[in-house]
Design a protein around this motif. Structure first.
Motif, PDB file in Angstrom:
ATOM      1  N   GLY A  11      13.198   3.457  -5.169  1.00  0.00           N
ATOM      2  CA  GLY A  11      12.873   4.871  -5.313  1.00  0.00           C
ATOM      3  C   GLY A  11      11.892   5.202  -6.424  1.00  0.00           C
ATOM      4  N   LEU A  12      11.290   4.185  -7.056  1.00  0.00           N
ATOM      5  CA  LEU A  12      10.337   4.415  -8.137  1.00  0.00           C
ATOM      6  C   LEU A  12       8.905   4.325  -7.627  1.00  0.00           C
ATOM      7  CD1 LEU A  12      11.904   2.248 -10.985  1.00  0.00           C
ATOM      8  CD2 LEU A  12      12.220   4.681 -10.567  1.00  0.00           C
ATOM      9  N   VAL A  13       7.990   4.857  -8.397  1.00  0.00           N
ATOM     10  CA  VAL A  13       6.565   4.693  -8.125  1.00  0.00           C
ATOM     11  C   VAL A  13       6.077   3.559  -9.017  1.00  0.00           C
ATOM     12  CG1 VAL A  13       4.294   5.770  -8.224  1.00  0.00           C
ATOM     13  CG2 VAL A  13       6.289   7.139  -7.594  1.00  0.00           C
ATOM     14  N   PHE A  14       5.430   2.580  -8.417  1.00  0.00           N
ATOM     15  CA  PHE A  14       4.902   1.434  -9.150  1.00  0.00           C
ATOM     16  C   PHE A  14       3.389   1.441  -9.065  1.00  0.00           C
ATOM     17  CE2 PHE A  14       9.166   0.173  -7.958  1.00  0.00           C
ATOM     18  CZ  PHE A  14       9.648  -0.417  -9.117  1.00  0.00           C
ATOM     19  N   GLY A  15       2.750   1.377 -10.216  1.00  0.00           N
ATOM     20  CA  GLY A  15       1.302   1.240 -10.265  1.00  0.00           C
ATOM     21  C   GLY A  15       0.975  -0.072 -10.936  1.00  0.00           C
ATOM     22  N   GLY A  16       0.022  -0.776 -10.407  1.00  0.00           N
ATOM     23  CA  GLY A  16      -0.330  -2.057 -10.989  1.00  0.00           C
ATOM     24  C   GLY A  16      -1.786  -2.387 -10.789  1.00  0.00           C
ATOM     25  N   ASN A  17      -2.165  -3.538 -11.325  1.00  0.00           N
ATOM     26  CA  ASN A  17      -3.523  -4.034 -11.131  1.00  0.00           C
ATOM     27  C   ASN A  17      -4.553  -3.035 -11.651  1.00  0.00           C
ATOM     28  OD1 ASN A  17      -4.703  -6.389 -10.353  1.00  0.00           O
ATOM     29  ND2 ASN A  17      -4.249  -6.151  -8.183  1.00  0.00           N
ATOM     30  N   HIS A  18      -4.346  -2.548 -12.853  1.00  0.00           N
ATOM     31  CA  HIS A  18      -5.236  -1.576 -13.495  1.00  0.00           C
ATOM     32  C   HIS A  18      -5.293  -0.258 -12.725  1.00  0.00           C
ATOM     33  CE1 HIS A  18      -6.664  -4.615 -16.321  1.00  0.00           C
ATOM     34  NE2 HIS A  18      -6.573  -5.434 -15.304  1.00  0.00           N
ATOM     35  N   GLY A  19      -4.216   0.059 -12.017  1.00  0.00           N
ATOM     36  CA  GLY A  19      -4.164   1.291 -11.242  1.00  0.00           C
ATOM     37  C   GLY A  19      -4.768   1.163  -9.857  1.00  0.00           C
ATOM     38  N   LEU A  20      -5.236  -0.020  -9.488  1.00  0.00           N
ATOM     39  CA  LEU A  20      -5.861  -0.220  -8.177  1.00  0.00           C
ATOM     40  C   LEU A  20      -4.840  -0.211  -7.048  1.00  0.00           C
ATOM     41  CD1 LEU A  20      -8.403  -3.044  -9.106  1.00  0.00           C
ATOM     42  CD2 LEU A  20      -8.899  -0.611  -8.756  1.00  0.00           C
ATOM     43  N   GLU A  21      -3.567  -0.458  -7.372  1.00  0.00           N
ATOM     44  CA  GLU A  21      -2.506  -0.460  -6.368  1.00  0.00           C
ATOM     45  C   GLU A  21      -1.382   0.462  -6.818  1.00  0.00           C
ATOM     46  OE1 GLU A  21      -1.480  -4.444  -4.560  1.00  0.00           O
ATOM     47  OE2 GLU A  21      -2.423  -5.075  -6.454  1.00  0.00           O
ATOM     48  N   ILE A  22      -0.924   1.306  -5.909  1.00  0.00           N
ATOM     49  CA  ILE A  22       0.202   2.196  -6.178  1.00  0.00           C
ATOM     50  C   ILE A  22       1.143   2.112  -4.991  1.00  0.00           C
ATOM     51  CG2 ILE A  22       0.944   4.576  -6.609  1.00  0.00           C
ATOM     52  CD1 ILE A  22      -1.954   5.070  -7.675  1.00  0.00           C
ATOM     53  N   HIS A  23       2.415   1.860  -5.272  1.00  0.00           N
ATOM     54  CA  HIS A  23       3.427   1.791  -4.222  1.00  0.00           C
ATOM     55  C   HIS A  23       4.528   2.772  -4.574  1.00  0.00           C
ATOM     56  CE1 HIS A  23       1.667  -1.803  -2.376  1.00  0.00           C
ATOM     57  NE2 HIS A  23       1.345  -2.116  -3.614  1.00  0.00           N
ATOM     58  N   ALA A  24       4.725   3.734  -3.688  1.00  0.00           N
ATOM     59  CA  ALA A  24       5.753   4.755  -3.878  1.00  0.00           C
ATOM     60  C   ALA A  24       6.580   4.840  -2.608  1.00  0.00           C
ATOM     61  CB  ALA A  24       5.088   6.103  -4.180  1.00  0.00           C
ATOM     62  N   PRO A  25       7.768   5.431  -2.697  1.00  0.00           N
ATOM     63  CA  PRO A  25       8.578   5.568  -1.482  1.00  0.00           C
ATOM     64  C   PRO A  25       7.857   6.356  -0.380  1.00  0.00           C
ATOM     65  CG  PRO A  25       9.909   6.000  -3.416  1.00  0.00           C
ATOM     66  CD  PRO A  25       8.489   5.877  -3.894  1.00  0.00           C
ATOM     67  N   ASP A  26       7.024   7.324  -0.767  1.00  0.00           N
ATOM     68  CA  ASP A  26       6.386   8.185   0.222  1.00  0.00           C
ATOM     69  C   ASP A  26       4.916   7.885   0.483  1.00  0.00           C
ATOM     70  OD1 ASP A  26       8.798   9.505   0.431  1.00  0.00           O
ATOM     71  OD2 ASP A  26       8.255  11.043  -1.022  1.00  0.00           O
ATOM     72  N   PHE A  27       4.300   7.013  -0.299  1.00  0.00           N
ATOM     73  CA  PHE A  27       2.891   6.688  -0.047  1.00  0.00           C
ATOM     74  C   PHE A  27       2.518   5.356  -0.678  1.00  0.00           C
ATOM     75  CE2 PHE A  27       2.557   8.659  -4.214  1.00  0.00           C
ATOM     76  CZ  PHE A  27       1.502   8.011  -4.829  1.00  0.00           C
ATOM     77  N   GLN A  28       1.481   4.783  -0.125  1.00  0.00           N
ATOM     78  CA  GLN A  28       0.904   3.541  -0.636  1.00  0.00           C
ATOM     79  C   GLN A  28      -0.581   3.801  -0.865  1.00  0.00           C
ATOM     80  OE1 GLN A  28       3.030   0.623  -0.795  1.00  0.00           O
ATOM     81  NE2 GLN A  28       4.514   2.215  -0.324  1.00  0.00           N
ATOM     82  N   PHE A  29      -1.131   3.238  -1.929  1.00  0.00           N
ATOM     83  CA  PHE A  29      -2.563   3.390  -2.210  1.00  0.00           C
ATOM     84  C   PHE A  29      -3.107   2.055  -2.707  1.00  0.00           C
ATOM     85  CE2 PHE A  29      -5.908   3.866  -5.374  1.00  0.00           C
ATOM     86  CZ  PHE A  29      -6.863   4.589  -4.664  1.00  0.00           C
ATOM     87  N   VAL A  30      -4.221   1.666  -2.138  1.00  0.00           N
ATOM     88  CA  VAL A  30      -4.976   0.528  -2.644  1.00  0.00           C
ATOM     89  C   VAL A  30      -6.426   0.996  -2.696  1.00  0.00           C
ATOM     90  CG1 VAL A  30      -5.654  -1.870  -2.302  1.00  0.00           C
ATOM     91  CG2 VAL A  30      -3.369  -1.121  -1.612  1.00  0.00           C
ATOM     92  N   GLU A  31      -7.040   0.879  -3.852  1.00  0.00           N
ATOM     93  CA  GLU A  31      -8.398   1.381  -4.046  1.00  0.00           C
ATOM     94  C   GLU A  31      -9.344   0.653  -3.082  1.00  0.00           C
ATOM     95  OE1 GLU A  31     -12.056   2.654  -5.224  1.00  0.00           O
ATOM     96  OE2 GLU A  31     -11.562   0.530  -5.371  1.00  0.00           O
TER      97      GLU A  31
END
Length: 189
Positions: A11-31
């Motif tokens: 249930g947490l939001v995880f950001g990694g790789n200098h912010g290039l990757e974000i994994h959240a329960p409701d969305f995913q983002f990869v730059e």
């Protein structure tokens, strides 16, 4: 994925790789720009393995969209030679740069994206633009986040100059703060 595995909480939001990757329960983002340059990073890493053979204590960490060359435990002279070798390999790749990290060199794609923009995206996507953020970091790349959070609680771990509002010298001091915050907001048992 590495961070999610280490933390082990759902249930947490995880950001990694200098912010290039974000994994959240409701969305995913990869730059997307970083994704386009991943094949180049594969070639860079192959060349780096050869270039760093004389430095067996240098450790290459492949993070898919970025890489880090760790120099912890190496002499200052050898670490400088490792940096020269990295920069020598990168001469042929205009889309990547080498950034100094904590006892490491980060090889990152040249995009306009950083940890500060990642924080802003997370706030927007979660509808929490006005929420108070507590952000702590010990790396040069954390400065981008510190700068976009002037009204929030930002903590630099280390002695270097920083845009953060507060400072702790060691990770243990930060851990003590986090432990105290958990106790303060946890219901009495």
């Amino acid at each position: 994925a590495d961070l999610q595995h280490r933390v082990g909480l759902q249930g947490l939001v995880f950001g990694g790789n200098h912010g290039l990757e974000i994994h959240a329960p409701d969305f995913q983002f990869v730059e997307p720009e970083a994704c386009r340059h991943e094949p180049e990073l594969r070639r860079i890493l192959s060349q780096l393995e050869d270039a760093l053979i004389p430095y067996p204590r240098a450790r290459i960490e492949d993070k898919t969209l970025t890489a880090t060359v760790h120099v912890r435990g190496m002499s200052a002279v050898d670490a400088l030679d490792v940096e020269r070798a990295i920069r020598g390999v990168l001469v042929g790749y205009e889309t990547f740069s080498c950034r100094l990290g904590r006892m490491a060199f980060d090889i990152v794609p040249d995009t306009d994206w950083n940890k500060g923009q990642a924080i802003q995206l997370i706030r927007r996507r979660l509808g929490l633009e006005d929420a108070l953020v507590l952000y702590a970091g010990d790396d040069i790349s954390d400065e981008d986040a510190f700068r976009v959070l002037p009204e929030d609680i930002t903590i630099k771990v280390g002695l270097e100059e920083s845009a953060a509002t507060y400072r702790y010298q060691t990770p243990q001091e930060l851990w003590a703060l986090m432990h105290a915050l958990v106790l303060a907001v946890s219901p009495a048992v």
